[in-house]
Design an enzyme around this catalytic site. Structure first.
Site, PDB file in Angstrom:
ATOM      1  CE  LYS A 111     121.686   0.584 -52.312  1.00 45.82           C
ATOM      2  NZ  LYS A 111     122.524   1.394 -52.307  1.00 45.82           N
ATOM      3  CE  LYS A 193     118.593   0.766 -45.726  1.00 46.56           C
ATOM      4  NZ  LYS A 193     119.361   1.912 -45.685  1.00 46.56           N
ATOM      5  CE  LYS A 196     121.631   8.766 -48.684  1.00 50.41           C
ATOM      6  NZ  LYS A 196     122.824   8.101 -49.388  1.00 50.41           N
TER       7      LYS A 196
END
Ligand code: ATP
Ligand code: LTN
Length: 331
Positions: A111, A193, A196
């Protein structure tokens, strides 16, 4: 009764990966365990959020928990920021967490790359808050997808360290990572993966998607070379589609492979779309039926139940650490 705790960030549209990797297990476990399901809004603000949109997403996620099958009569559903003990314990755990432990976290590294120079301290510290969430409730089991395994290991290490240094207070939790579905992959890149925060919208089937969008996304899903439809680690795209099919239909591997013998990818994709649409339809209908007042009652009730347990743990922690303060010092 043993306890489970889990949470999801109200930070985007929930997708099939969230359901198949996490929520699906919450629904079945809630009858065997005393269950706490949290909307982890304080985790969501570790990356920038628009306040009005965040406020709406918190309620949407709570509504979804109920519509999808978490029963507020047996499980506690609550919003993390409603229970102040989470932030207080997070601070205390910060003081026994090592920088090097947080630096190793792969979710932080991934992130942080996306945020470039604007990486907040909260993003770095995310796992300490997550440990606080879990440890406050003396949790036995934490049902999550595979990506949370490393955070769970840190939570266990912190609990063990605290117990060693200050006396046994925390129960050391176990992760519950399902054998099937713990890692649902993007429909556009089977090596990534389903997520969101993926900018590629067609990689995820969202739980709010319309039937048309679902069909379109499956139709466009990437496939592997070859034509055979069977589970095979060397062909991750088809295996991912079959995994979704398997989890939504509850069928055995052999039965599925037999069913698709002689059929092409287009057939698999259209059947998968059908199964998904049928699965999501009643959830989407129930979502619309849950009113604001009902939701308020569920969250207020959840907050009260969560608060009373969290306060007990926090008070023991303070006591053991010598944090008596002026109000408690004389007792
Ligand atoms: P983000 O991409 O913003 O990190 P996310 O899609 O990973 O979000 P989270 O809120 O982090 O969603 O995760 C909620 C739960 O869903 C966690 O238990 C997580 O392990 C699980 N989960 C998330 N993505 C997947 C996936 N692709 N397959 C299986 N489980 C998943
Ligand atoms: N980091 C988790 C969300 C989360 C969580 C928790 C999960 C926050 N606190 C406590 C289980 C238990 C994620 O899914 N990204």
């Amino acid at each position: 009764m043993k306890r489970i705790f889990s949470g999801i960030q109200p930070s985007g549209n929930l997708h099939l990966g969230n359901y198949l990797g996490a929520i699906r297990n919450w629904i079945s476990l809630q009858h065997e365990y005393e269950s706490f399901f949290c909307i982890v809004d304080l985790h969501a603000i570790t990356v920038p959020q628009e306040p009005e949109i965040l406020a709406k997403k918190i309620r949407d996620l709570a509504r979804l928990y109920v519509a999808i099958g978490i029963d507020p009569k047996v499980s506690t559903i609550f919003v993390q920021s409603d229970v102040a003990a989470h932030t207080e314990l997070a601070w205390i755990l910060n003081c026994i967490t090592r920088m090097s432990e947080l630096e190793r976290m792969t979710q932080y590294k991934d992130k942080a790359k996306k945020q470039r120079e604007n990486v907040g301290v909260g993003l770095f510290d995310y796992p300490a808050l997550m440990a606080a969430d879990i440890l406050l409730y003396q949790t036995d089991l934490v049902p999550v997808g595979h990506d949370q395994k490393q955070h769970l290991e840190l939570t266990r290490d912190l609990a063990i360290r605290f117990n060693r240094d200050y006396g046994e207070i925390f129960r050391v939790p176990e992760p519950f990572i399902p054998k099937l579905g713990a890692r649902i992959m993007s429909l556009q890149d089977p090596l990534k993966k389903m997520s969101k925060s993926d900018e590629e919208a067609s990689g995820s089937i969202n739980l709010f998607d319309s039937p048309e969008d679902i069909s379109k996304k499956f139709r466009r899903a990437v496939t592997d070379s070859g034509t055979e439809i069977r589970f095979d680690d060397a062909r991750p795209a088809i295996t991912n589609l079959l995994m979704i099919y398997q989890l939504l239909t509850d069928k055995q591997t052999e039965e599925i492979e037999e069913h698709f013998i002689g059929k092409g990818y287009a057939h698999l994709k259209s059947e998968l779309a059908e199964v998904t649409i049928e699965f999501l339809k009643p959830i989407q209908d129930r979502l619309r039926a849950i009113g604001d007042d009902e939701l308020d009652r569920i969250l207020t009730d959840g907050c009260t139940r969560a608060e009373s347990i969290a306060a007990g743990t926090l008070s023991s922690v303070r006591e053991r650490m010598g944090l008596k303060g002026v109000r408690r010092a004389r007792h």
